[in-house]
Scaffold this motif. Structure first.
Motif, PDB file in Angstrom:
ATOM      1  N   GLY A   1      -5.436   5.758  -1.085  1.00  0.00           N
ATOM      2  CA  GLY A   1      -5.647   4.251  -0.612  1.00  0.00           C
ATOM      3  C   GLY A   1      -5.024   3.303  -1.577  1.00  0.00           C
ATOM      4  N   ASP A   2      -4.337   3.659  -2.482  1.00  0.00           N
ATOM      5  CA  ASP A   2      -3.722   2.755  -3.404  1.00  0.00           C
ATOM      6  C   ASP A   2      -3.045   1.573  -2.886  1.00  0.00           C
ATOM      7  OD1 ASP A   2      -1.588   4.487  -2.878  1.00  0.00           O
ATOM      8  OD2 ASP A   2      -0.847   4.378  -4.786  1.00  0.00           O
ATOM      9  N   VAL A   3      -2.154   1.761  -1.790  1.00  0.00           N
ATOM     10  CA  VAL A   3      -1.409   0.858  -1.219  1.00  0.00           C
ATOM     11  C   VAL A   3      -2.165  -0.083  -0.343  1.00  0.00           C
ATOM     12  CG1 VAL A   3       0.429   0.041   0.111  1.00  0.00           C
ATOM     13  CG2 VAL A   3       0.748   2.233  -1.347  1.00  0.00           C
TER      14      VAL A   3
ATOM     15  N   GLN B   1      -4.822  10.909   5.153  1.00  0.00           N
ATOM     16  CA  GLN B   1      -3.479  10.177   4.863  1.00  0.00           C
ATOM     17  C   GLN B   1      -3.186   9.454   6.116  1.00  0.00           C
ATOM     18  OE1 GLN B   1      -2.070  10.268   1.525  1.00  0.00           O
ATOM     19  NE2 GLN B   1      -1.722   8.260   2.316  1.00  0.00           N
ATOM     20  N   PRO B   2      -3.229   9.771   7.440  1.00  0.00           N
ATOM     21  CA  PRO B   2      -2.467   8.636   8.529  1.00  0.00           C
ATOM     22  C   PRO B   2      -3.261   7.415   8.564  1.00  0.00           C
ATOM     23  CG  PRO B   2      -2.561  11.167   9.211  1.00  0.00           C
ATOM     24  CD  PRO B   2      -3.378  11.156   7.863  1.00  0.00           C
ATOM     25  N   ALA B   3      -4.738   7.548   7.898  1.00  0.00           N
ATOM     26  CA  ALA B   3      -5.362   6.318   7.996  1.00  0.00           C
ATOM     27  C   ALA B   3      -4.627   5.284   7.241  1.00  0.00           C
ATOM     28  CB  ALA B   3      -6.902   6.392   7.702  1.00  0.00           C
ATOM     29  N   PHE B   4      -3.816   5.600   6.295  1.00  0.00           N
ATOM     30  CA  PHE B   4      -3.158   4.646   5.263  1.00  0.00           C
ATOM     31  C   PHE B   4      -1.742   4.513   5.525  1.00  0.00           C
ATOM     32  CE2 PHE B   4      -7.105   6.100   3.595  1.00  0.00           C
ATOM     33  CZ  PHE B   4      -7.918   4.829   3.261  1.00  0.00           C
ATOM     34  N   HIS B   5      -1.278   5.148   6.688  1.00  0.00           N
ATOM     35  CA  HIS B   5       0.211   5.171   6.901  1.00  0.00           C
ATOM     36  C   HIS B   5       0.869   3.589   6.835  1.00  0.00           C
ATOM     37  CE1 HIS B   5       4.013   5.462   9.154  1.00  0.00           C
ATOM     38  NE2 HIS B   5       4.045   6.978   8.708  1.00  0.00           N
ATOM     39  N   PRO B   6       1.738   3.513   6.355  1.00  0.00           N
ATOM     40  CA  PRO B   6       2.567   2.168   6.123  1.00  0.00           C
ATOM     41  C   PRO B   6       2.471   1.003   7.525  1.00  0.00           C
ATOM     42  CG  PRO B   6       3.735   3.516   4.960  1.00  0.00           C
ATOM     43  CD  PRO B   6       2.792   4.543   5.811  1.00  0.00           C
ATOM     44  N   HIS B   7       2.738   1.954   8.673  1.00  0.00           N
ATOM     45  CA  HIS B   7       2.804   0.994   9.845  1.00  0.00           C
ATOM     46  C   HIS B   7       1.527   0.618  10.270  1.00  0.00           C
ATOM     47  CE1 HIS B   7       1.424   4.847  12.074  1.00  0.00           C
ATOM     48  NE2 HIS B   7       0.844   3.959  12.850  1.00  0.00           N
ATOM     49  N   ARG B   8       0.366   1.143   9.782  1.00  0.00           N
ATOM     50  CA  ARG B   8      -1.096   0.751  10.041  1.00  0.00           C
ATOM     51  C   ARG B   8      -1.564  -0.652   9.103  1.00  0.00           C
ATOM     52  NH1 ARG B   8      -4.394   2.958  13.445  1.00  0.00           N
ATOM     53  NH2 ARG B   8      -3.948   4.707  14.547  1.00  0.00           N
ATOM     54  N   LEU B   9      -0.848  -0.699   8.004  1.00  0.00           N
ATOM     55  CA  LEU B   9      -1.116  -1.582   7.087  1.00  0.00           C
ATOM     56  C   LEU B   9      -0.669  -3.057   7.358  1.00  0.00           C
ATOM     57  CD1 LEU B   9       0.387  -0.165   3.439  1.00  0.00           C
ATOM     58  CD2 LEU B   9      -2.074  -0.640   4.230  1.00  0.00           C
TER      59      LEU B   9
END
Length: 454
Positions: free
Chosen positions: A398-400, A106-114
């Motif tokens: 990875g939906d977001v 999940q951390p790979a898709f954290h909002p701050h990475r987006l």
């Protein structure tokens, strides 16, 4: 269940054949077959080969199945075959190891990475759109495949894979997905063991895909560098007890992310371009929104909340054509569903395509209407009625990410181009993998800075 709510109905699908059940209908006309089932009940018994299975056709039951992962675990005909490709990944693993896997992935898709990913996405989107020419007829399916493959490669592997390797990965995934559906609907599981040309293609594609991923993982481990990409995060991720992912586990997650990042996001974009091409009045409003929000520049991460119509268009495309149109679970113990006792080991089938086209939930369900997602257009659909990304604890992580990429790509296309479908060309859904057409031919017209065709 509330006292004033109608009782849920159970039924049996007609047309089962001895020994193969409804495998023929599922293989030859799956969407029509699934759409016919609510007429027979909210929980409908079908035959998956010689085995009995149940299709949940009511949103209440879909929500029940998806929210109780302990009783209705990943498994069944579709998931079992998908595991041949994705291994024991976050998308296919059983309930027990899932929490650890999600904690590591999940951390790979954290909002701050987006925000960082969005810059990479825009770079790859622009690279593809720069090859388009005014008046050209494009195969939008191939173009969206190119965008999503490039985005998946650069966000997962900052060390460049190269166009040849990306093309090879795309080919492998296409072969595997084609084989997946055939294997799922095969009346006899032993057929996939025979040395047929299709089985040999499947095995060769899986071997080659594994080799590519293992080579990348080995190269990253040797370098010891943190590239700030998804693979680097998977290599350095630690669970609460300090454990890390093995090379085999990383392989499973990488293949899963490739599959989701390339195939499903491309499917959403392909259908969206088809739909707005068929509805020029909606396309004009989309172009106006993009122009107002961006004033001619490239849409960025901070623009996403302002692109409201863009988001509604994507939501409606996902309702009509969910990439993951079919999935299965398996009962891990005897359970009661809609008053029916489901034996342990029984497959449960749910279909976002079926549930999201029910006329009693979505009025005029076949009509493309992004306005149905406006807050003042009535109450939101009940739980379980809109599940393009699944639900419960197993909802796609990875939906977001996928929606961010799709929104930026759609905004970039609408900001520069008008789409014209070719007359007389029929677009039909293919169900071999994610729901998508094989081709989508569109004539593209460049827009002037003032928003009109040049």
């Amino acid at each position: 269940m509330h006292a004033d709510r109608p009782a849920l109905r159970t039924g049996v699908a007609p047309g089962a054949l001895p020994g193969i059940g409804h495998a023929w209908q599922l293989r030859t006309r799956p969407l029509e077959f699934l759409a016919s089932l609510p007429a027979y009940g909210d929980l409908v018994e079908i035959g998956f080969g010689p085995r009995r299975a149940y299709v949940v056709c009511h949103p209440e039951l879909v929500h029940h199945i998806l929210s109780d992962g302990r009783t209705f675990d990943k498994g069944g005909p579709f998931m079992d075959k998908l595991q041949q490709i994705m291994g024991d990944s976050i998308g296919t693993c059983a309930h027990a190891p899932h929490r650890r896997r999600r904690q590591l992935v999940q951390p790979a898709f954290h909002p701050h990475r987006l925000r960082d990913y969005s810059h990479l996405m825009n770079r790859q989107i622009a690279a593809v759109l720069e090859t388009w020419r005014d008046g050209q007829v494009i195969d939008a399916a191939a173009e969206m495949d190119e965008i999503t493959a490039r985005v998946a490669a650069c966000t997962m592997f900052a060390a460049d894979l190269g166009p040849a390797t990306i093309a090879e990965v795309r080919h492998c995934l296409s072969v595997l997905l084609d084989g997946l559906f055939k294997r799922m609907t095969a009346p006899l599981p032993l057929l996939e063991k025979l040395p047929t040309p299709a089985n040999r293609r499947f095995d060769a594609a899986l071997t080659r895909l594994n080799a590519i991923v293992h080579q990348m993982v080995a190269a990253y481990r040797r370098s010891g560098n943190d590239h700030g990409d998804v693979l680097s995060m998977l290599l350095t991720a630690r669970d609460e007890s300090g454990g890390s992912l093995s090379d085999s586990e990383i392989r499973d997650e990488v293949v899963t992310l490739f599959l989701a990042g390339m195939e499903t996001t491309a499917s959403v974009l392909i259908w969206t371009l088809h739909l707005i091409g068929q509805h020029p009045e909606i396309e004009e409003r989309l172009q106006a929104e993009v122009g107002t929000v961006t004033d001619g520049r490239t849409a960025g991460f901070d623009d996403l909340p302002k692109l409201r119509l863009t988001g509604r268009i994507l939501a409606e495309a996902l309702r009509l054509y969910p990439p993951a149109w079919l999935s299965t679970r398996v009962a891990t113990q005897q359970a009661e569903v809609a008053g029916t006792v489901i034996p342990s080991g029984t497959a449960i089938v749910y279909s976002p395509y079926l549930i999201q086209r029910r006329a009693d939930i979505f009025p005029d369900p076949e009509i493309f209407d992004p306005e149905r997602w406006l807050p003042d257009c009535g109450p939101a659909p009940q739980r379980g009625a809109y599940v393009p990304f699944g639900g419960g604890a197993r909802k796609c992580p990875g939906d977001v990410f996928g929606l961010t990429e799709a929104t930026l790509a759609l905004a970039a296309i609408a900001g520069q181009w008008t789409l014209h479908p070719l007359p007389g060309v029929r677009v039909t859904p293919q169900t071999r993998g994610p729901l998508r057409p094989d081709r989508l031919l569109l004539r593209i017209q460049r827009r002037s800075r003032h928003g009109h065709g040049s």
